[in-house]
Design a protein around this motif. Sequence first.
Motif, PDB file in Angstrom:
ATOM      1  N   TYR A   1      84.667 -35.693 104.610  1.00  0.00           N
ATOM      2  CA  TYR A   1      84.389 -34.702 103.567  1.00  0.00           C
ATOM      3  C   TYR A   1      82.908 -34.367 103.441  1.00  0.00           C
ATOM      4  CZ  TYR A   1      89.254 -34.930 102.374  1.00  0.00           C
ATOM      5  OH  TYR A   1      90.616 -34.855 102.450  1.00  0.00           O
TER       6      TYR A   1
ATOM      7  N   ILE B   1      92.394 -29.555  98.506  1.00  0.00           N
ATOM      8  CA  ILE B   1      92.126 -30.295  97.255  1.00  0.00           C
ATOM      9  C   ILE B   1      90.618 -30.500  97.102  1.00  0.00           C
ATOM     10  CG2 ILE B   1      92.384 -32.538  96.081  1.00  0.00           C
ATOM     11  CD1 ILE B   1      95.213 -32.715  97.382  1.00  0.00           C
ATOM     12  N   PHE B   2      89.987 -30.914  98.195  1.00  0.00           N
ATOM     13  CA  PHE B   2      88.538 -31.166  98.171  1.00  0.00           C
ATOM     14  C   PHE B   2      87.773 -29.886  97.816  1.00  0.00           C
ATOM     15  CE2 PHE B   2      84.409 -31.126 100.411  1.00  0.00           C
ATOM     16  CZ  PHE B   2      83.802 -32.203  99.783  1.00  0.00           C
TER      17      PHE B   2
ATOM     18  N   ASN C   1      88.788 -27.315  96.172  1.00  0.00           N
ATOM     19  CA  ASN C   1      88.995 -26.990  94.759  1.00  0.00           C
ATOM     20  C   ASN C   1      88.139 -27.863  93.858  1.00  0.00           C
ATOM     21  OD1 ASN C   1      90.735 -24.799  94.753  1.00  0.00           O
ATOM     22  ND2 ASN C   1      92.533 -26.078  95.082  1.00  0.00           N
ATOM     23  N   LYS C   2      88.056 -29.164  94.203  1.00  0.00           N
ATOM     24  CA  LYS C   2      87.231 -30.077  93.425  1.00  0.00           C
ATOM     25  C   LYS C   2      85.756 -29.671  93.471  1.00  0.00           C
ATOM     26  CE  LYS C   2      89.742 -34.505  93.521  1.00  0.00           C
ATOM     27  NZ  LYS C   2      89.272 -35.162  92.298  1.00  0.00           N
TER      28      LYS C   2
ATOM     29  N   LYS D   1      84.530 -26.911  93.249  1.00  0.00           N
ATOM     30  CA  LYS D   1      84.209 -25.852  92.274  1.00  0.00           C
ATOM     31  C   LYS D   1      83.701 -26.449  90.965  1.00  0.00           C
ATOM     32  CE  LYS D   1      87.667 -22.764  94.291  1.00  0.00           C
ATOM     33  NZ  LYS D   1      89.082 -22.386  94.214  1.00  0.00           N
ATOM     34  N   ASN D   2      83.955 -27.755  90.809  1.00  0.00           N
ATOM     35  CA  ASN D   2      83.541 -28.452  89.588  1.00  0.00           C
ATOM     36  C   ASN D   2      82.112 -28.976  89.759  1.00  0.00           C
ATOM     37  OD1 ASN D   2      83.028 -30.971  88.114  1.00  0.00           O
ATOM     38  ND2 ASN D   2      85.079 -30.679  87.306  1.00  0.00           N
TER      39      ASN D   2
ATOM     40  N   PHE E   1      81.651 -32.783  90.082  1.00  0.00           N
ATOM     41  CA  PHE E   1      82.091 -33.309  91.378  1.00  0.00           C
ATOM     42  C   PHE E   1      81.037 -33.013  92.448  1.00  0.00           C
ATOM     43  CE2 PHE E   1      84.502 -33.284  95.387  1.00  0.00           C
ATOM     44  CZ  PHE E   1      85.216 -34.473  95.268  1.00  0.00           C
ATOM     45  N   ARG E   2      80.492 -31.789  92.425  1.00  0.00           N
ATOM     46  CA  ARG E   2      79.439 -31.416  93.392  1.00  0.00           C
ATOM     47  C   ARG E   2      78.228 -32.332  93.257  1.00  0.00           C
ATOM     48  NH1 ARG E   2      80.436 -26.088  91.936  1.00  0.00           N
ATOM     49  NH2 ARG E   2      78.451 -25.907  90.826  1.00  0.00           N
TER      50      ARG E   2
ATOM     51  N   ASN F   1      86.779 -41.000  92.750  1.00  0.00           N
ATOM     52  CA  ASN F   1      86.687 -39.540  92.853  1.00  0.00           C
ATOM     53  C   ASN F   1      87.633 -38.882  93.859  1.00  0.00           C
ATOM     54  OD1 ASN F   1      84.206 -38.924  91.089  1.00  0.00           O
ATOM     55  ND2 ASN F   1      83.507 -40.600  92.395  1.00  0.00           N
ATOM     56  N   PHE F   2      88.267 -39.700  94.732  1.00  0.00           N
ATOM     57  CA  PHE F   2      89.120 -39.124  95.780  1.00  0.00           C
ATOM     58  C   PHE F   2      90.551 -39.664  95.679  1.00  0.00           C
ATOM     59  CE2 PHE F   2      84.878 -38.477  97.401  1.00  0.00           C
ATOM     60  CZ  PHE F   2      84.933 -37.326  98.175  1.00  0.00           C
TER      61      PHE F   2
END
Length: 308
Positions: free
Chosen positions: A16, A197-198, A200-201, A203-204, A207-208, A248-249
């Motif tokens: 990732y 999924i990753f 989409n995450k 976008k937060n 999370f970034r 987180n994953f």
Amino acid sequence: MKGPLFYAKILLFGEYGIIKDSKGLAIPFNSYKGALKSVQNLSGEAKKSNESLAKYYTYLADLDTDLVSFNLSDLKKDIDNGMYFDSSIPQGYGVGSSGALVASIYDKYAADKITVLENLTRDKLLVLKQVFSLMESFFHGKSSGLDPLNSYLSLPILINSKENIEAAGIPSQKEGKGAVFLLDSEQVGETEPMVSIFMNKMKNEGFRKMINEEFATYTDACIEDFLKGNVKSLFGNVKSLSKIVLKNFKPMIPTAFHKVWEKGITTNDYYLKLCGSGGGGYILGFTEDYEKAQKSLQDYKLELVYRF
């Protein structure tokens, strides 16, 4: 006809993260391999593989790129004559089954191919990675090109960033207690949904921030420790990475393994991390004492990758 062998790969660090341009380290894994073969009467897996190659031929024939061209008439003729990819690499396990196939097709059918024997400059490695990214996108929707590159060169590859990759030397294995191993989840994982999924995450904002400040930092530290042979420091960083991934994953870790993952962190018997995109397939384990890890994980199938 039987083509040369192409091996599986393991992305030790960087799953990732490399999508987002942080470091990665991939090594060949010679326990699994594949080669192009031909038979007169196709049946079973060979027939399925041949049918898949016929679809792949169409994809390659429609590729609009100046980076690579193929001897398409030879490829078509060989597929019509019963060519298939004979492979022991498990599919959906995160060890590069499609990568080995892509490498074998490039090796046999690319016109003006870059060969393993020439001086592999950084520019040549980048061109190969771009070509393989295009070729492997047929299987995953989006590919970094790293799996086929690893399989084609059969060398450890250090990814510094998207534009900076190099062949790397890793410390030779020792007969120590420590080990890197594979833990079989006994379920198949699919790359595309996990990557979705990753994305989409990502976008937060929180999370970034975690990816940039924590995940990438510990991944980079693990790679540096591994390459320099700093084993003590490596296990500290792998433990931190294992905690970050568990927190987180979670969707990428099969539910049945959440507790197993946590147990490793609590007992220090082993530390787990994703192998490839997750969702099933193999989980990668690191331990300072392989015998202890085997006892702790006695209900599961383990495979040894590397000894410290």
